[in-house]
Design a protein around this motif. Structure first.
Motif, PDB file in Angstrom:
ATOM      1  N   VAL A 169       0.850  -1.196   0.000  1.00 26.74           N
ATOM      2  CA  VAL A 169       0.000   0.000   0.000  1.00 26.74           C
ATOM      3  C   VAL A 169       0.882   1.241   0.000  1.00 26.74           C
ATOM      4  O   VAL A 169       1.809   1.363   0.810  1.00 26.74           O
ATOM      5  N   GLY A 170       0.585   2.163  -0.914  1.00 28.41           N
ATOM      6  CA  GLY A 170       1.322   3.416  -0.995  1.00 28.41           C
ATOM      7  C   GLY A 170       0.794   4.436  -0.015  1.00 28.41           C
ATOM      8  O   GLY A 170      -0.412   4.546   0.216  1.00 28.41           O
ATOM      9  N   VAL A 171       1.707   5.229   0.563  1.00 30.00           N
ATOM     10  CA  VAL A 171       1.318   6.244   1.543  1.00 30.00           C
ATOM     11  C   VAL A 171       2.304   7.406   1.488  1.00 30.00           C
ATOM     12  O   VAL A 171       3.516   7.207   1.343  1.00 30.00           O
ATOM     13  N   ASN A 172       1.789   8.626   1.579  1.00 30.14           N
ATOM     14  CA  ASN A 172       2.642   9.803   1.702  1.00 30.14           C
ATOM     15  C   ASN A 172       3.044   9.967   3.165  1.00 30.14           C
ATOM     16  O   ASN A 172       2.203   9.858   4.055  1.00 30.14           O
ATOM     17  N   VAL A 173       4.304  10.251   3.384  1.00 25.75           N
ATOM     18  CA  VAL A 173       4.782  10.485   4.742  1.00 25.75           C
ATOM     19  C   VAL A 173       5.689  11.707   4.754  1.00 25.75           C
ATOM     20  O   VAL A 173       6.582  11.834   3.903  1.00 25.75           O
ATOM     21  N   VAL A 174       5.451  12.596   5.691  1.00 26.94           N
ATOM     22  CA  VAL A 174       6.408  13.654   6.023  1.00 26.94           C
ATOM     23  C   VAL A 174       6.572  13.642   7.532  1.00 26.94           C
ATOM     24  O   VAL A 174       5.625  13.943   8.268  1.00 26.94           O
ATOM     25  N   ALA A 175       7.744  13.270   7.973  1.00 26.84           N
ATOM     26  CA  ALA A 175       8.070  13.281   9.400  1.00 26.84           C
ATOM     27  C   ALA A 175       9.081  14.390   9.654  1.00 26.84           C
ATOM     28  O   ALA A 175      10.036  14.576   8.892  1.00 26.84           O
TER      29      ALA A 175
END
Length: 331
Positions: free
Chosen positions: A222-228
């Motif tokens: 599953v694709g997911v955008n992440v900005v940490a």
């Protein structure tokens, strides 16, 4: 019940070109990010095919995969994906067979049926009358070229034959899910930009899966955008670069733009809703906030793997985000 700590994390990269920047910068950053991904312990590093846009440098996808594989030692490298209607399946098999011969056990071949371009560019790319409706047959053809050889076969992919490069079906609807299930292949859902049919597609895939020689049980990515970032506020500001990218897409000219303090000043209510719908499968914030967001996604979708897209204006922010994500995954 799966948890974030239980599943592999992988990276997806489009080699983004900043507005005012160059493709050379984007390509060098793509290679440097791969080195960092390997250092941080990510499972695989995929590069997506796109064409005819000043915002993306990954058009020659197989060439870039070779450069990334040469610059790393262990991480799996592949396509997320090759848009198969754009290419002769035989040529794809030769290219990835060559890569697999140079980097055995490290090359993946993700296949999609969208053109990854506007209609005019798609027409320029396609060979003969090949279109998306031919995708299942094209997948079968690629699989045959990469499988065991046959003495009577007149056309052979060399390198390629016998490499059995792992294939993955990419999709943003139930079509790809059904095909992956039928063929007994892993399925990758593009929920990082088209999340609407995520759960329906996963249901179709899992309920119809037929085991194959290459895969005994369903494997859903599953694709997911992440900005940490260090704080929620910092991450939300960095994330406005991706929000602005989708805003420019809606307006007709894809661009990678710097972050802003208040994105509500830039879009209409309708545009905000449209962008929000596209990027709603995102985890943005401090490590604790990102962990909660990803834990929620894993709980609802039960993926076997997550593939993460992080797009930032500052390359250092992108490296830092992936570093923080790796740390919280392993904590």
């Amino acid at each position: 019940m799966k948890h974030l700590r239980d599943i592999p994390l992988s990276l997806l990269n489009l080699a983004p070109i900043r507005k005012g920047g160059t493709a050379t910068e984007a390509l060098h950053e793509t290679i440097e990010l791969a080195r960092k991904a390997e250092e941080f312990g990510y499972h695989r590093y995929w590069i997506a095919e796109h064409h005819n846009t000043s915002a993306v440098a990954s058009s020659a996808t197989s060439v870039l995969i070779g450069q990334v594989a040469a610059a790393t030692e262990r991480i799996k490298v592949g396509s997320g994906g090759i848009m198969l209607p754009n290419h002769a399946p035989y040529v794809v098999a030769e290219q990835f067979g060559t890569l697999a011969s140079l980097y055995p056990g490290r090359i993946d071949l993700g296949l999609g049926r969208a053109p990854g371009a506007d209609p005019w560019t798609a027409q320029a790319l396609r060979r003969g009358e090949a279109t998306a409706k031919d995708f299942p047959a094209q997948v079968t053809e690629v699989r045959r070229y990469l499988g065991p050889g046959a003495p009577t076969r007149r056309v052979r992919a060399i390198p390629g034959e016998g490499t059995n490069v792992p294939l993955y079906i990419l999709g943003s609807s139930t079509f790809g899910a059904a095909l992956a299930a039928q063929e007994g292949l892993p399925f990758v859902f593009a929920s990082h930009f088209a999340p609407d049919q995520l759960h329906a597609a996963l249901d179709v895939y899992r309920s119809n899966f037929r085991p194959s020689e290459s895969l005994a049980a369903p494997h859903a990515i599953v694709g997911v955008n992440v900005v940490a970032a260090d704080t929620d506020r910092d991450a939300q500001r960095i994330f406005t670069t991706l929000q602005r990218k989708f805003l420019t897409l809606i307006r007709g000219e894809l661009q990678n733009l710097p972050p802003v303090d208040d994105i509500d000043q830039l879009w209409s209510e309708h545009e905000a809703a449209a962008v929000g719908s596209m990027v709603r499968i995102s985890a943005v914030g401090s490590p604790a906030t990102v962990r909660q967001g990803l834990d929620d996604l894993v709980k609802s979708a039960q993926p076997d793997e997550l593939i993460v897209l992080t797009e930032t204006w500052d390359f250092k922010d992108r490296i830092r985000s992936y570093e923080l994500l790796a740390e919280l995954k392993n904590a």
